[in-house]
Scaffold this active site. Structure first.
Site: not given
Ligand code: F6P
Length: 549
Positions: A205, A211, A265-266, A351, A382, A510
């Site tokens: 987003k 990452e 995002g979620r 979240e 289990h 972060k």
């Molecule tokens: O770190 C949490 C977050 O901001 C989430 O809310 C989001 O889904 C995820 O990181 C990834 O964010 P992006 O889509 O901006 O890379």
């Protein structure tokens, strides 16, 4: 005034929950042969059975009174009207628009968002069909065989969950998902994939997530090494709201699929972020997923609160978390294909609802979101089910059952379903001392041994669960199920008076990672830290001297 009304509703609810026997479920079944019929609701393909909870008619009425007092209906109307319900970020939360039909109306504030949204959807469809029909080919002029989605959190979990759930042997492309910045994840992925056959989607987003940007750079280098710069660009597309950053990354505009910041995002798997699904499963499956979610949207929007599945699910959660003080919940899908559902729901729920202050900024006076965890059944039986049956604190369970399998092994499926039903029944009914004694006596166990083992073999029972039953698992029913959980979370936000659409709590880690990163590169502590963190940085530098950059 409204605040007084909701405090009175909370007080009435808590008084009911404090009554002796309020957590008992078995007497409710004993008193009411129609309890299953009266405490279950069906909408679309989803049957929600919440009879195996300690909700009495009185408690349900008190919960519905709370929903009235908290103006859940007003919140719902503002949500669908595109008001800035995400107050701390000044945005609407309009993921429902992403699955709307062309004739539906959605606006963010005063902006009609449908034309842009339908245009992106049409571009996604055209791109997907062109890849599948061989009108878009690899740099070597061949068909793509694999699609790799690089993203994390909401840019990974929802699509990865759906791709796993709906995979089938006839799927047009193999779908892969890379989230973790751990180089082992990339090394494993690289070993599986041929760059000459792989389409890479960079899903973010913000297009700033550390990452994802790190993995995207690795994948771009990998493609360039195999195909050259021009070839690599034929193998990439981006899914983002940050169009400037996708351009700077070197992606041509026709390979950028955008969405707006009112998509959390979620809640984004329905947006351009779902392109991996369309590519891996086919456009028609993606469209059915959206259509299924729309069924739940319409139900949530229009059904009265007492008949409304997301509202009822949220009220059950309030009863468990606030009324009875249960701090966690397990999600047990008796369907291997839903193996990633708990991970997706962990983000959607934790979240959204892991908040300690109200919208006003005042500390909450009562608990908010529970810890959510889960595994597919029967595997969970289990591993952690022991604690759910005999641990000290009840853990409410969401059981998800699918009536008809998509395989020919009816006996396996009967066993799967029998186990799911049995777990819910065991949690509810337990096993009392008399039954344990009778069982051990009939097995010829000596009386002294019976006395010794008895406390260990008793199950207390009265442990709550809800069951969601689907006729089959397909794109349409899965869309309904996922949207049900999304709306439940929104309702809980309204009930608890928190913002379910922001996630400030992920920011601090972060920021600190960005402080620590240069220290690991330098191999020395440079900024003030607590003694533990400083000590560990020193140890890491000593153990991994090659890690200095
Ligand atoms: O770190 C949490 C977050 O901001 C989430 O809310 C989001 O889904 C995820 O990181 C990834 O964010 P992006 O889509 O901006 O890379």
């Amino acid at each position: 005034m409204a605040e007084d009304k909701s405090e009175a509703a909370w007080a009435a609810l808590m008084a009911l929950a404090a009554r002796p026997g309020a957590a008992e479920i078995r007497p409710l079944f004993a008193a009411d042969p129609d309890r299953f019929a009266r405490y279950s609701r069906q909408t679309g393909d989803v049957l929600l059975d919440f009879s195996k909870t300690a909700l009495s008619d009185e408690a349900l009425a008190a919960l519905l009174a709370l929903a009235e007092a908290r103006d859940v209906a007003g919140f719902r109307a503002r949500l669908f009207a595109g008001a800035a319900v995400n107050e701390t970020e000044g945005r609407a939360a309009l993921h429902m628009a992403l699955r709307a039909a062309p004739e539906d109306q959605f606006s963010a504030g005063t902006e009609n968002i449908m034309p842009e949204l339908l245009a992106v959807r049409a571009r996604m469809e055209e791109f997907t069909r062109a890849v599948h029909e061989g009108r878009i080919l690899t740099a070597k002029g061949e068909r793509f065989t694999d699609v790799l989605n690089i993203g994390i959190g909401g840019s990974d979990l929802g699509p990865a969950m759906v791709a796993r759930a709906l995979w089938n042997p006839d799927a047009p492309l193999r779908g892969h998902f890379l989230a973790n910045v751990d180089g082992h994840a990339w090394a494993e992925m690289q070993a599986k994939l041929d760059p000459a056959r792989t389409l890479v989607l960079i899903a973010s987003k913000t297009f700033t997530t550390q990452e994802t940007m790190a993995n995207a750079a690795l994948a771009r280098d990998w493609l360039r090494a195999a195909l050259g710069e021009a070839g690599a660009s034929q193998h990439m597309a981006t899914l983002s709201t940050n169009l400037a950053a996708t351009g700077a990354f070197g992606i041509s505009p026709d390979r950028v699929f955008g969405f707006r910041d009112w998509v959390g995002g979620r809640f984004s798997l329905w947006s351009a972020i779902g392109l991996s699904l369309a590519l891996a499963l086919g456009w028609d499956a993606f469209a059915r997923l959206l259509a299924g979610a729309r069924v739940m949207d319409q139900h949530f929007r229009n059904a009265p609160l007492a008949e409304n599945l997301p509202v009822l699910l949220a009220l059950v959660e309030v009863w468990h978390v606030n009324g009875l003080g249960y701090p966690s919940r397990a999600v047990l899908a008796y369907d291997e294909r839903l193996a990633r559902l708990p991970a997706h729901l962990q983000q959607v729920e934790m979240e959204s609802l892991g908040k300690r202050v109200a919208l006003s900024g005042a500390p909450l006076q009562r608990a908010s979101g529970p810890v959510v965890f889960g595994e597919p059944g029967t595997n969970a039986q289990h591993s952690f089910m022991q604690l759910l049956h005999q641990g000290t604190t009840p853990v409410p369970v969401d059981f998800i059952l699918v009536a008809r399998p998509d395989h020919a092994h009816a006996d396996s499926h009967r066993k799967l379903l029998a186990n799911g039903l049995a777990q819910a029944e065991a949690l509810l009914m337990g096993k009392d001392a008399a039954a344990v004694i009778a069982e051990m006596r009939s097995a010829g166990v000596a009386e002294a041994e019976i006395t010794r083992l008895l406390p260990h073999r008793v199950f207390p029972g009265d442990r709550p669960s809800v069951t969601m039953l689907l006729p089959q698992l397909d794109a349409f029913t899965l869309g309904q199920l996922v949207a049900l959980y999304e709306h439940k979370v929104a309702v809980l936000g309204a009930l608890w008076g928190i913002n379910p659409f922001d996630q400030w709590g992920v920011e601090l880690g972060k920021q600190l990672a960005n402080v620590i990163l240069p220290e690991l590169s330098a191999g020395v502590v440079q900024k003030p830290h607590d003694a533990s963190t400083a000590g560990l940085i020193g140890k890491l530098a000593a153990l991994w001297p090659e890690g200095r950059a």
